[in-house]
Design a protein around this motif. Structure first.
Motif, mmCIF file in Angstrom:
data_model
loop_
_atom_site.group_PDB
_atom_site.id
_atom_site.type_symbol
_atom_site.label_atom_id
_atom_site.label_comp_id
_atom_site.label_asym_id
_atom_site.label_seq_id
_atom_site.Cartn_x
_atom_site.Cartn_y
_atom_site.Cartn_z
ATOM 1 N N CYS A 108 0.710 -1.349 -0.209
ATOM 2 C CA CYS A 108 -0.131 0.004 -0.099
ATOM 3 C C CYS A 108 0.904 1.249 -0.148
ATOM 4 O O CYS A 108 1.995 1.264 0.601
ATOM 5 N N THR A 109 0.421 2.371 -0.524
ATOM 6 C CA THR A 109 0.902 3.527 -0.917
ATOM 7 C C THR A 109 -0.216 4.636 -0.672
ATOM 8 O O THR A 109 -1.312 4.431 -0.934
ATOM 9 N N TYR A 110 0.144 5.745 0.072
ATOM 10 C CA TYR A 110 -0.830 6.848 0.073
ATOM 11 C C TYR A 110 -0.319 7.998 -0.590
ATOM 12 O O TYR A 110 0.802 8.569 -0.518
ATOM 13 N N VAL A 111 -1.249 8.765 -1.301
ATOM 14 C CA VAL A 111 -1.196 9.814 -1.991
ATOM 15 C C VAL A 111 -2.082 10.758 -1.632
ATOM 16 O O VAL A 111 -3.195 10.461 -1.299
ATOM 17 N N LEU A 112 -1.568 12.066 -1.494
ATOM 18 C CA LEU A 112 -2.560 13.187 -1.074
ATOM 19 C C LEU A 112 -3.398 13.560 -2.300
ATOM 20 O O LEU A 112 -3.363 13.768 -3.338
ATOM 21 N N SER A 113 -4.599 13.603 -1.871
ATOM 22 C CA SER A 113 -5.534 13.768 -2.939
ATOM 23 C C SER A 113 -6.478 15.096 -2.372
ATOM 24 O O SER A 113 -6.364 15.584 -1.064
ATOM 25 N N ASP A 114 -7.166 15.884 -3.549
ATOM 26 C CA ASP A 114 -7.651 16.994 -3.136
ATOM 27 C C ASP A 114 -9.294 16.767 -2.889
ATOM 28 O O ASP A 114 -9.777 17.583 -2.400
ATOM 29 N N LYS A 115 -9.804 15.501 -3.336
ATOM 30 C CA LYS A 115 -11.113 15.383 -3.096
ATOM 31 C C LYS A 115 -11.745 15.111 -1.333
ATOM 32 O O LYS A 115 -10.813 14.357 -0.656
ATOM 33 N N LEU A 116 -12.101 15.862 -0.895
ATOM 34 C CA LEU A 116 -12.554 15.821 0.652
ATOM 35 C C LEU A 116 -13.884 15.412 0.991
ATOM 36 O O LEU A 116 -14.176 15.022 2.258
#
Length: 148
Positions: A95-103
């Protein structure tokens, strides 16, 4: 002559004990209440998002207003880290985590992070810095949670 000096010292101590000490104690008590209230607001917001997996724009606005309503001038940031499952080439995944703009919509395993940073010093910090020459750090809270 020593009687006059004793009276001046006595008046100075009375001023400190009757004016400055209660003022400092009251402002420190208010500071602690502000910190506790903001942490409670953050915890409730993160619990709501982790339980439901979604949040509306109105609830985000209410959270911003709630954090700013306690008397401290704060900057609030909400971060959404989206979980991405990648194959590793050996038949398993990681697993990796990516910063998203969707809140608004969250998937299971995503991470929410809330940062609250003070823009200005509180009253107690200003009074302490002026009278005691003690510089305390600004308000800075960070809480995170994983969507269930």
């Amino acid at each position: 002559m020593s009687d006059f000096v004793n009276r001046i010292i006595g008046l100075f101590l009375v001023f400190i004990l009757l004016v400055l000490a209660p003022l400092l104690i009251q402002s420190l008590s208010r500071d602690l209440t502000i910190k506790r209230s903001i942490l409670s607001e953050m915890t409730n917001f993160i619990d709501k998002v982790t339980d439901t997996g979604q949040i509306s724009e109105l609830e985000i606005t209410d959270f911003y207003t709630g954090c700013s309503s306690y008397g401290a001038i704060v900057d609030v940031q909400i971060k959404h880290y989206m979980r991405i499952i990648n194959p590793d080439g050996k038949g398993s995944t990681y697993c990796t985590y990516v910063l998203s703009d969707k809140l608004t919509n969250w998937d299971q395993g995503d991470i929410i992070e809330v940062d609250v940073n003070a823009i200005d010093y509180t009253g107690a910090q200003k009074i302490s810095a002026y009278f005691n020459k003690i510089s305390t750090p600004k308000l800075n809270f960070q809480l995170a949670g994983m969507i269930r």
